[in-house]
Design an enzyme around this catalytic site. Structure first.
Site, PDB file in Angstrom:
ATOM      1  N   SER A 260       0.387  -1.055   0.161  1.00 30.47           N
ATOM      2  CA  SER A 260      -0.075  -0.017  -0.296  1.00 30.47           C
ATOM      3  C   SER A 260       1.168   1.524  -0.235  1.00 30.47           C
ATOM      4  O   SER A 260       2.060   1.571  -1.009  1.00 30.47           O
ATOM      5  CB  SER A 260      -0.941   0.199   1.236  1.00 30.47           C
ATOM      6  OG  SER A 260      -1.958   0.754   1.435  1.00 30.47           O
TER       7      SER A 260
ATOM      8  N   ASP B 119      -5.924  -3.870  -2.338  1.00 22.77           N
ATOM      9  CA  ASP B 119      -5.059  -3.268  -2.061  1.00 22.77           C
ATOM     10  C   ASP B 119      -4.129  -4.813  -1.305  1.00 22.77           C
ATOM     11  O   ASP B 119      -4.823  -5.246  -0.114  1.00 22.77           O
ATOM     12  CB  ASP B 119      -5.308  -2.857  -0.216  1.00 22.77           C
ATOM     13  CG  ASP B 119      -4.916  -1.513   0.481  1.00 22.77           C
ATOM     14  OD1 ASP B 119      -3.653  -2.680   0.599  1.00 22.77           O
ATOM     15  OD2 ASP B 119      -4.891  -0.432   0.732  1.00 22.77           O
TER      16      ASP B 119
END
Length: 304
Positions: A38, A182
């Site tokens: 991320s 993600d």
């Protein structure tokens, strides 16, 4: 072989940037491998290039508009505390357009391509350092790790973007017939992957306090409920990643150096505040400096 691992954490990535700046510039750590999830994925290409001033400038100037092409929430400030509320119009607009998420993050995709030039990508790919980002394959129910060595410029920039897409608030990407989101949904702190790729010493920046100091307030709207639930799940994933990382390191006789945030930086890492992130970068640098001074013998030649 030394690796730098940076966890997910949204806007808290600014703190990780400060830690990394100290480790690279002052502690002179030479990394062969960079692994990020991320916000960690957003940092590691520039860190591998030693473009610290450039990534610091990006993290010191980014805001909501830099990330969201369609922001699904409104930031409200009351008594000095920031909270989020649903932007009903933007959410409905997204659904009318046939999107599967509350918001869209195409602006972040553009920012990544603007901040990492093709020349920088080529220089990094031709070098000896490996840069690896973490993504979650929702279709196959598995975590995947994407190395810069395996992709062309546009593809790798997209994997960085996908690694940072905090669904359902940000875009859901489709690649090769699969839906991706993600990387933190599967592996928030990818220590095990760094060890699997041969690292014998790993510096790990965890964008969370080592001890849980948080007692969440009652939620006031559906968005707060969703972020609270996701926060709870990600905390559990993070704890599991760290436990497994320690176990694997023990089996491989590897060293792990942890850098946690010393205090709670924010309870909502989807809020990107330029002034606050600038401060977090400085705090990360000072924290790493203090931690290394406490654990390292004093070299008289480097005393001020």
């Amino acid at each position: 072989m030394r690796a730098l691992v940076i966890s997910g954490g949204g806007s808290k990535g600014a703190f990780a940037g400060g830690v990394a700046q100290f480790l690279i510039e002052e502690a002179k750590h030479q990394y062969d491998l960079f692994v990020g999830t991320s916000t960690g994925s957003l940092l590691i290409s520039h860190l591998a290039l030693n473009k610290l001033d450039k990534i610091k400038e990006i993290y010191s100037s980014v805001n909501q508009e830099s990330i969201f092409s369609n922001c699904p929430f409104i930031i409200k400030k009351k008594h000095g505390v920031e909270t989020i509320a649903i932007n009903h119009w933007n959410v409905v607009k997204n659904f009318i357009q046939g999107k599967k998420t509350f918001g869209e993050s195409e602006n972040l995709r553009k920012l990544i391509r603007e901040s990492i030039t093709r020349e920088e990508f080529d220089a990094l790919k031709e070098g000896i350092k490996d840069v690896v980002v973490t993504v979650s394959n929702l279709s196959l129910n598995q975590v995947e790790y994407k190395s810069i060595n395996d992709y062309a410029y546009e593809e790798f920039c997209d994997w960085i973007w996908i690694s940072s897409n905090y669904t359902p608030f940000m875009s859901l990407a489709r690649r090769n017939g699969c839906e991706y989101a993600d990387g933190g949904l599967g592996t928030l702190v990818p220590i095990e992957e760094a060890l699997r790729r041969g690292a014998t010493e790993v510096d790990v920046v965890v964008l969370h306090t080592e001890v849980n100091y948080l007692n969440r307030m009652p939620v006031r709207n559906p968005f707060e409920l969703i972020t609270t639930i996701f926060g709870f799940m990600l905390d559990r994933i993070e704890n599991q990643n760290i436990r497994i990382g320690k176990l694997v390191a023990n089996q491989k006789d590897a060293i792990i150096n942890f850098y946690y945030t010393p205090t709670i930086l924010t309870t909502n890492s989807l809020i990107f505040n330029k002034e606050r992130m600038t401060l977090w970068w400085k705090r990360g640098y000072l924290y790493a400096k203090n931690k290394n001074e406490e654990t390292s013998p004093i070299d008289p030649e480097h005393q001020e």
